[in-house]
Write a protein that holds these residues in place. Sequence first.
Motif, PDB file in Angstrom:
ATOM      1  N   GLU A  49       0.937  10.840   0.923  1.00 54.00           N
ATOM      2  CA  GLU A  49      -0.096   9.707   0.809  1.00 54.00           C
ATOM      3  C   GLU A  49       0.645   8.446   0.349  1.00 54.00           C
ATOM      4  O   GLU A  49       1.328   8.573  -0.764  1.00 54.00           O
ATOM      5  CB  GLU A  49      -1.433   9.765   0.193  1.00 54.00           C
ATOM      6  N   ARG A  50       0.451   7.500   1.016  1.00 53.47           N
ATOM      7  CA  ARG A  50       0.917   5.981   0.658  1.00 53.47           C
ATOM      8  C   ARG A  50      -0.376   5.238   0.054  1.00 53.47           C
ATOM      9  O   ARG A  50      -1.279   5.267   0.800  1.00 53.47           O
ATOM     10  CB  ARG A  50       1.676   5.250   1.711  1.00 53.47           C
ATOM     11  N   ARG A  51      -0.101   4.748  -1.134  1.00 52.12           N
ATOM     12  CA  ARG A  51      -1.013   4.030  -1.434  1.00 52.12           C
ATOM     13  C   ARG A  51      -0.639   2.490  -1.489  1.00 52.12           C
ATOM     14  O   ARG A  51       0.331   2.299  -2.282  1.00 52.12           O
ATOM     15  CB  ARG A  51      -1.601   4.124  -3.032  1.00 52.12           C
ATOM     16  N   ALA A  52      -1.530   1.438  -1.137  1.00 53.22           N
ATOM     17  CA  ALA A  52      -1.137   0.305  -0.933  1.00 53.22           C
ATOM     18  C   ALA A  52      -2.016  -0.863  -1.243  1.00 53.22           C
ATOM     19  O   ALA A  52      -3.232  -0.492  -0.686  1.00 53.22           O
ATOM     20  CB  ALA A  52      -0.227  -0.117   0.047  1.00 53.22           C
ATOM     21  N   GLY A  53      -1.935  -1.825  -1.706  1.00 56.41           N
ATOM     22  CA  GLY A  53      -3.090  -2.816  -1.730  1.00 56.41           C
ATOM     23  C   GLY A  53      -2.613  -4.268  -2.758  1.00 56.41           C
ATOM     24  O   GLY A  53      -1.531  -4.489  -3.112  1.00 56.41           O
TER      25      GLY A  53
END
Length: 382
Positions: free
Chosen positions: A242-246
């Motif tokens: 999973e890629r977490r971005a924000g």
Amino acid sequence: MNEDAPFDLAIVGGGFAGLAAARAAALRGLRVAVLEAKSEIGVRLHTTGIFVREAADAYDIPLALSRRVTRVRLYGPSRQTLDLEGPGYYFLTTDTAAVLRWLAEEAMRAGAHLRTRCRLESAVREGSLWRLRAGGEAITARYLLGADGARSPTSKMLGLTPNRRFIAGVEREYPEPGLLDPDYLHCVLDSRTAPGYIAWAAVSPIGAQVGLAVSDGRRPKIDAFTREAEMIFRLDPQRARERRAGLIPCGGVVKRWSLPGAMLVGDAAGMVSPLTGGGIHPALSLGRRAGQAIADHLRAGAVLPEKTVAAALPNYGLKLLMRRALDTAPPNWLFDLALSTAPMAVLARKVFFHNTAASPVADPSPAGVLALEQDERATTLP
Ligand SMILES: Cc1cc2nc3c(=O)[nH]c(=O)nc-3n(C[C@H](O)[C@H](O)[C@H](O)COP(=O)(O)OP(=O)(O)OC[C@H]3O[C@@H](n4cnc5c(N)ncnc54)[C@H](O)[C@@H]3O)c2cc1C
């Protein structure tokens, strides 16, 4: 949900702030609805999920969902290191999706109603009630709390002040920690890799997390850094998941975050450390405070809830100044120089471990900086 029975409190957003507010308000007897746009709580994460000790202590995060880390390893541009620890101080890396689900269960156990796939579409005040449209349904509530993150739709609908400055973060998860030392939060101070912020790597209960964030107007370039981390720590690129971005608001608390019968809390209101981007602790503590204050106001006629929350807000003054300095992405020679000097070690200890009498073990990190989050009033540096 029955549109004819008004809720006392409608909370937009089932993240840290919204769930903490929901539990507190429901425990004090309010009829609470949490409206969450996502299909489930805890999916499509956009946070590393590291808790500072104060947040961990205050919320009794279950041991099974977290890992305690007591040290910070700071890497300079030349990858020289400075190890730091603070007696009694720790961070928690977390199975963040599971922690959010646990917070949701706690809120529901307290009596809050949680609706997923329930995106707020409109909010109109009629007399003493809010008429909301969310997830295709009509909902009415006496008070409206916008806990819907950095780009808060609630803020837009109510004409409150939006966040205007952001740090952009992106992260990859690996199922196995490889050779990453689990006793440390690994933080990289390097203006080429992470201009205006830091890059990081940490072992969590479910594997390893490697990421970086950059200051306003820059794009986070994660590939080069993950390649480096994969090589050094033997992380398997084939199994990166999973890629977490924000976006993390970093302009401090917005000017106008409340109006009669409604307020914003958490990222929606810019209640995040401008320097470190640590927002979980303020989201939980101010979310809870908001839930309590709304209940006290609606049930017992106590002061306006926004006044109670305003009194609990941290003073981000010095951190805002330090953020401006970091936004310039100081030259790497300056970081190299600073890392080898005693004053930098003292500063880094203060940043990561606050007022604990931290000591260098052997040599700044993403999670370490998040420690600034805690007790913002008491600590001198932030
Ligand atoms: C890459 C990255 C890493 C980070 N790492 C850390 C860290 O390690 N430690 C730390 O302390 N902080 C960290 N932060 C900051 C931290 O994640 C935030 O400050 C925190 O999540 C804020 O919580 P919140 O509840 O205010 O908002 P959010 O967590 O953003 O929750 C908002 C919720 O509102 C929902 N929503 C949005 N719009 C609507 C709508 N119209 N209707 C209904 N629901 C809606 C969203 O789906 C979401 O669930 C990080 C941030 C980023 C971007």
